[in-house]
Design a protein around this motif. Structure first.
Motif, short mmCIF file in Angstrom:
data_model
loop_
_atom_site.label_atom_id
_atom_site.label_comp_id
_atom_site.label_asym_id
_atom_site.label_seq_id
_atom_site.Cartn_x
_atom_site.Cartn_y
_atom_site.Cartn_z
N LYS A 191 41.52 85.38 2.33
CA LYS A 191 42.74 84.58 2.27
C LYS A 191 44.03 85.38 2.11
O LYS A 191 45.10 84.89 2.43
CB LYS A 191 42.64 83.56 1.12
CG LYS A 191 41.57 82.51 1.34
CD LYS A 191 41.54 81.49 0.21
CE LYS A 191 40.48 80.42 0.46
NZ LYS A 191 40.43 79.42 -0.63
N LYS A 203 41.64 76.51 14.13
CA LYS A 203 42.59 76.80 13.06
C LYS A 203 43.94 76.13 13.28
O LYS A 203 44.96 76.56 12.74
CB LYS A 203 42.81 78.33 12.96
CG LYS A 203 41.55 79.12 12.63
CD LYS A 203 41.05 78.81 11.24
CE LYS A 203 39.80 79.63 10.90
NZ LYS A 203 39.27 79.29 9.58
N ARG A 235 45.33 73.56 12.03
CA ARG A 235 46.03 73.04 10.86
C ARG A 235 46.57 74.13 9.95
O ARG A 235 47.51 73.90 9.21
CB ARG A 235 45.09 72.12 10.07
CG ARG A 235 44.75 70.83 10.82
CD ARG A 235 43.94 69.89 9.94
NE ARG A 235 43.63 68.65 10.64
CZ ARG A 235 42.94 67.65 10.10
NH1 ARG A 235 42.47 67.76 8.86
NH2 ARG A 235 42.69 66.56 10.80
N ASN A 236 45.95 75.29 9.97
CA ASN A 236 46.44 76.41 9.15
C ASN A 236 47.41 77.23 10.01
O ASN A 236 47.01 77.97 10.89
CB ASN A 236 45.27 77.28 8.69
CG ASN A 236 45.71 78.36 7.72
OD1 ASN A 236 46.70 79.03 7.89
ND2 ASN A 236 44.93 78.52 6.66
N LYS A 237 48.71 77.07 9.72
CA LYS A 237 49.72 77.62 10.63
C LYS A 237 49.71 79.14 10.69
O LYS A 237 49.89 79.73 11.74
CB LYS A 237 51.10 77.10 10.23
CG LYS A 237 51.21 75.59 10.41
CD LYS A 237 52.42 75.03 9.70
CE LYS A 237 52.39 73.52 9.73
NZ LYS A 237 53.44 72.91 8.89
N LYS A 277 47.13 81.17 10.09
CA LYS A 277 45.94 81.62 10.81
C LYS A 277 46.04 81.29 12.29
O LYS A 277 45.55 82.04 13.14
CB LYS A 277 44.69 81.00 10.19
CG LYS A 277 44.34 81.58 8.82
CD LYS A 277 42.95 81.20 8.37
CE LYS A 277 42.59 81.92 7.07
NZ LYS A 277 41.23 81.61 6.61
#
Length: 854
Positions: free
Chosen positions: A542, A590, A592-594, A596
Motif C-alpha cells: 500500500k 483498479k 476505483r482506486n485512482k 493505482k
C-alpha cells in the motif's frame, strides 16, 4: 518590504501621518528604481515623527501584508522580530562592528581543519559508464551548478514514488517562485537571518528527493567555508554522513569528531568550550537505520537529555537529537539533510528553517546537456529530443536523472552521419539503454555478468522491500557479491562505493537504478507460472514503494528488451504474455482506486503495446480522477492511452488542481468527452485559452462543460464565446463561482444566440449585477434563444433589475427554470415575480427567496 513600500506610504499619506512631500520622495525612489533607498527613507520618516502614531500604523500595515503570498520574506522578518525581540538589535550591532574571530591558540588548528576540508571537497567524483574510465572527477568550482532551493514549511508527508511525484509538483513550485510566492535561497544564505546578518544557534533541515543534489550542496557549503568565502561566524564545521554513523554503537561527541578529524585531538576540548562557533552537518537522515525520536524514548521524559555533555557515552540517535534540541553544546548550529519520505521524523523537533531543493529549472536543464557532450551541437540535439518527450523531460529536473539520460543517449547522437540508433521513449527503455551501455563496455566479462547481476538484483529487491538504499559489505557478501569484483567488473558502474571513517558503504547510483535492476533480474529469473503471483504481491503493497518496480517490469515486456538478449539470453515468450495479461486485467480491476489506476496507465505506457492499449481503453467509458494530483506526465499518458478512442463518456478532473501545462497535454482527447468536469482545477484565463483549442475542433463532442470555481474573468470571455459558438455541440455550461462581471454578458449573449444546442447556463456566485442582467435581456427576448435553465443565484442582484427581467421572460417561450436565490431582492420585487409566474408561457420553476412552484 521593498515590494510594498509604496503601498504603505500611500496608506500613511491618506491617514495624514506623513506629508505629501515625503510620500512623493518615497515613490520617486521606488520608481527610479532604488527600492532599498525608498524603504530606508520611509523608515527614517516614520521614526523621526514626534508621536508614535505613524510607527504603529506602519507596523499594523506590515502585519496585514504578511498573509500576502508575494510577501513571504516579510512574514519571516516579523516572526524573527517577535521571536528575538531586543536580542535582535544586539545581533545586528555585533554584526555591524564585526564578529569575533577565532581565538589565537586555535588559529593553527582551524587552518589545518580548513585545509583538510578543502582537500576532501575540492572535486566532484562520479562513476562513469562512458568509455573505459571507471570514475570521472571534476573540480567543484568549475562544475557546480546552482540549484533552486526554496525556504518553505510545506506539509510533511510520505509521498508516492519520487521519480515523478516531484516532477508533478515541480512546475507548480516553479510558477510560485516566479510569482514570488516562495522564497528562494542560495547556499550562502542558509545561515543568515531575514536581516542579512550571520546567524548563530540555528537548526536547519534541507529536504530533497534522491539525486537532487543534497550531498553536493553540502559539499559546496563546506568547501566555500574552508576557502573563507562564507559563514565566518562558524569557527569549525564538522561534517558527517548518516550512512557512516550506522556502524556506531555507543559513543560520544568527542570520539565522533576525532574519528573523522583526528588532528584536532589536542585542541578539541578548547574548541567545544565555545559551541556557538560550531556547525554540525549530518547528511542523509533517510539512510540512518535507527529512528530518532524527538519526543524522547518510551517511558522517558523528553526534556531529560540522554547526551548531557560531549564525553558521555550514548547512541548516535541521542547525540543528533540533543544537538538539534540544544540539550548538548547549547548554542551550536545543526544542518541536516533528508529525503522527503522521512521528514515526518523532524516534525516535533526544533527546526528554525525548513528548505527544499527543487533541482534544475528549464535553463539549467539545457545548460547541463550542453556541458555534458563534447560539442554544444550534440548537446543541443540531445536536449531537443528529450524536450519533446514528456516523460524524459520531466525527469530532468533532477541532476542524477540528467546524468543517466545523457549517458543513455551518448551513443545515439553523433557528430558524423551514420546508422540511426533507436532512442529510448519510456523510462524502461531509458534504463535498459543505460545498463546496455555498461555491459557493452565489459564484453570480456559476459560469461559471468548475468550471474553477478542476478545476485545484485536479489539485494536490490530486498532493499526495495525493506526501504534500504545503503548496503554494507556484509550485505554484499550475504548475496554472494565480493567487493573484489569492483576492481575489474562492471559492478562499480552500477553501485557506488564510499570509503569514509575506514568503513565501506555501497549504494546504487540512484534509487531508480536499484529499482530497475530489481525488476530486470526478477523479469529474467521468475518462472512464467509465477509471474502473476509476483506482480500481485508487489501491487498489493500500500505504501507505493513497488510502483516504479511494476512500471519497469511491465516495460520489459516491450520489444526493446531484445537489446539485452545478447547478455541474458532470450526470454520465454510465456513471461511476456503473462505480464501483458496482468497489466490489462489490473487496469480494469483498479478503476476505483485512482492512484493505482493511474499507475496502471503508466504500466500500460511502458508496455508500448498498441493492441493491448486499444483493447483496454475501449472498455472504459468514464474516467474519474477527481481530487487526484495529476502531473503533466500523467496527463500526457492519459492522452496517449485514450487517443485510439472515438468517444469518452465522462472525464472527471474536478479538484485536481492541474496546471495549464497539464491541461495542454490533455488537449488531444478533451474534445472526445461527452462530459468534461473541470470544477475547481485552478484553470484561470490561461487554462481557458488552452481548453478553447479542444472546443474549437469541428469534431468536438463536449455536451456538458463544468468550469465552476476556476478564477475565470471577463478577460477570457471572448475566447470562451468564440470556441463555444464554433462547435455547436454544447448543451450545458456551468460557470458558477468565478469572477465574471456585467462585461462578461456581452460575450454570453453571443453564446445564447449562436450556440443552438445550449440549454442550461449556470452563472451562480459571480458578479454579474443588475447591469449584467439588463444586458442579458436582449438575448432572452430574441427568438433564437433556446435556453431552458438559467441560474443566477448569488450575483448581487437587486430590485433594480427585477421588473425588466420579469418583463423579458414573459416574452420568452423556452426558459423553464430560473434561479435567483441568494440575491438582494426585497418585498418590492415579489409582485413582479408573482406576475411572471402567472403570465409566463414557459416558466415552471422560479427560485428567489425560498421557492415558488405552480
Amino acid at each position: 518590504m521593498t515590494e510594498i513600500c509604496c503601498t504603505i506610504s500611500t496608506i500613511l499619506h491618506q491617514k495624514k501621518l506623513i506629508t505629501e512631500t515625503e510620500h512623493k520622495e518615497i515613490k520617486r525612489l521606488h520608481d527610479i528604481p532604488q527600492k532599498m533607498a525608498s524603504s530606508e527613507f520611509l523608515c527614517k520618516v516614520v521614526l523621526e515623527k514626534e508621536n508614535a502614531q505613524a510607527g504603529r500604523a506602519m507596523w499594523q500595515e506590515l502585519i496585514n501584508f504578511q498573509t500576502n503570498p508575494q510577501c513571504q520574506k516579510l512574514k519571516s522578518i516579523l516572526c524573527e522580530i517577535h521571536a528575538k525581540g531586543s536580542a535582535l538589535l544586539e545581533e545586528i550591532t555585533v554584526n555591524a562592528v564585526g564578529s569575533e574571530g577565532v581565538q589565537e591558540d586555535l588559529k593553527e588548528a582551524q587552518q589545518l581543519h580548513k585545509e583538510t576540508l578543502r582537500d576532501r571537497n575540492r572535486r566532484l567524483v562520479m562513476n562513469s559508464i562512458i568509455g573505459r574510465e571507471k570514475v570521472q572527477s571534476f573540480l567543484l568550482e568549475d562544475h557546480y551548478t546552482d540549484l533552486v532551493v526554496i525556504s518553505s514549511l510545506r506539509e510533511m508527508r510520505v509521498v508516492e514514488h519520487e521519480l515523478l511525484v516531484r516532477g508533478r509538483d515541480h512546475e507548480r513550485w516553479r510558477q510560485q517562485v516566479i510569482k514570488k510566492e516562495l522564497e528562494t535561497l542560495k547556499h550562502h544564505q542558509i545561515f543568515r537571518s531575514c536581516f542579512g546578518i550571520e546567524s548563530r544557534s540555528t537548526s536547519v533541515a534541507i529536504s530533497g528527493v534522491a539525486g537532487i543534489g543534497k550531498t553536493t550542496l553540502l559539499q559546496k557549503i563546506v568547501y566555500d567555508w574552508a576557502m573563507g568565502k562564507i559563514y565566518p561566524q562558524f569557527h569549525f564545521i564538522f561534517h558527517f554522513k548518516f550512512r557512516d554513523l550506522n556502524s556506531y554503537g555507543s559513543t560520544n561527541i568527542r570520539t565522533l569528531i576525532l574519528d573523522s578529524y583526528p588532528y584536532l585531538s589536542r585542541d578539541l576540548d578548547t574548541i567545544l568550550q565555545n559551541p556557538s562557533n560550531l556547525l554540525f552537518i549530518f547528511d542523509g537522515l533517510d539512510e540512518f537505520r535507527t529512528t530518532i525520536s524527538f519526543t524522547g524514548p518510551s517511558g522517558c521524559n523528553p526534556d531529560v537529555s540522554l547526551c548531557p555533555d560531549p564525553v558521555t557515552l550514548c547512541s548516535i540517535a541521542d547525540i543528533v537529537r540533543c544537538l538539534i534540541q540544544g540539550k548538548v553544546l547549547e548554542g551550536s548550529s545543526v544542518l541536516i539533510t533528508t529525503r522527503p519520505t522521512v521528514l515526518k521524523l523532524l516534525k516535533k523537533s526544533i527546526i528554525h528553517l525548513h528548505a527544499e531543493i527543487l533541482g534544475f529549472n528549464a535553463e539549467q536543464r539545457k545548460q547541463y546537456f550542453l556541458n555534458f557532450y563534447n560539442t554544444e551541437a550534440i548537446g543541443e540535439k540531445a536536449f531537443c529530443y528529450v524536450e519533446q518527450n514528456d516523460i524524459l523531460y520531466t525527469m530532468c529536473y533532477n541532476p542524477s536523472y540528467c546524468w543517466i539520460i545523457c549517458c543513455s543517449l551518448q551513443n545515439t547522437f553523433r557528430e558524423t552521419p551514420g546508422e540511426q540508433l533507436q532512442r529510448p521513449r519510456t523510462i524502461t527503455e531509458l534504463f535498459s539503454n543505460y545498463i546496455y551501455n555498461i555491459l557493452q563496455n565489459h564484453t570480456q566479462e559476459q560469461s559471468h555478468s548475468q550471474d553477478i547481476l542476478l545476485r545484485l538484483g536479489d539485494m536490490a529487491y530486498q532493499g526495495i522491500s525493506e526501504r534500504v538504499i545503503v548496503f554494507s559489505e556484509s550485505q554484499l557478501q550475504e548475496n554472494g557479491l565480493q567487493p573484489s569484483q569492483f576492481l575489474s567488473g562492471f559492478l562499480m558502474e552500477i553501485l557506488q562505493t564510499e570509503y569514509s571513517l575506514k568503513r565501506e558503504a555501497y549504494s546504487f547510483f540512484h534509487l531508480t537504478v536499484q529499482e530497475f535492476i530489481a525488476a530486470l533480474t526478477r523479469f529474467i529469473s521468475t518462472p512464467p507460472d509465477q509471474v502473476t503471483q509476483l506482480l500481485d504481491r508487489a501491487s498489493s503493497i500500500k505504501d507505493g514503494k513497488f510502483e516504479i518496480f511494476l512500471r519497469f517490469f511491465s516495460g520489459l515486456s516491450c520489444p526493446w528488451y531484445q537489446k539485452l538478449e545478447p547478455f541474458f539470453g532470450e526470454l520465454p515468450y510465456a513471461t511476456t504474455c503473462r505480464v501483458i495479461d496482468w497489466v490489462g486485467k489490473r487496469l480494469l480491476r483498479k478503476m476505483r482506486n485512482k492512484r493505482k489506476l493511474l499507475n496502471s496507465f503508466h504500466c500500460l505506457y511502458e508496455c508500448q503495446n498498441k493492441g493491448l492499449t486499444q483493447a483496454i481503453v475501449t472498455k472504459i467509458k468514464n474516467i474519474n480522477f477527481s481530487k487526484t494530483s495529476l502531473s503533466p506526465v500523467d496527463c500526457y499518458l492519459l492522452a496517449w492511452a485514450f487517443e485510439p478512442c472515438e468517444m469518452i463518456g465522462i472525464l472527471n478532473l474536478q479538484y485536481c488542481q492541474i496546471t495549464a501545462e497539464s491541461l495542454r497535454r490533455l488537449v488531444p482527447v478533451l474534445h472526445k468527452c461527452a462530459e468534461l468536469w473541470l470544477l475547481n482545477v485552478n484553470l484561470g484565463d490561461e487554462g481557458l485559452s488552452i481548453l478553447s483549442e479542444a472546443l474549437r475542433r469541428p469534431d468536438c463532442r463536449i455536451q456538458k462543460l463544468v468550469l465552476a470555481s476556476n478564477n475565470l474573468t471577463d478577460a477570457c470571455a471572448p475566447t470562451l464565446a468564440d470556441s463555444i459558438c464554433t462547435n455547436q455541440c454544447l448543451k450545458q455550461l456551468i460557470l458558477s463561482q468565478n469572477v465574471f462581471t456585467s462585461t462578461f454578458v456581452l460575450s454570453l449573449n453571443r453564446i445564447i444566440l449562436d450556440c443552438g444546442n445550449l440549454k442550461d447556463i449556470f452563472l451562480g456566485s459571480n458578479q454579474i449585477g443588475d447591469l449584467g442582467v439588463k444586458r442579458m435581456l436582449e438575448a432572452l427576448r430574441h427568438p433564437n434563444c433556446k435556453i431552458k435553465s438559467l441560474r443566477l443565484w448569488d450575483n448581487s442582484l437587486t430590485d433594480i433589475c427585477a421588473e425588466e427581467l420579469c418583463a423579458a421572460l414573459e416574452e420568452n417561450t423556452t426558459v423553464l427554470m430560473l434561479d435567483l436565490s441568494r440575491n438582494a431582492f426585497t418585498a418590492q420585487s415579489v409582485s413582479s415575480f408573482v406576475h411572471l409566474i402567472l403570465t409566463s408561457k414557459s416558466l415552471q420553476d422560479l427560485q428567489y427567496s425560498g421557492k415558488i412552484r405552480f
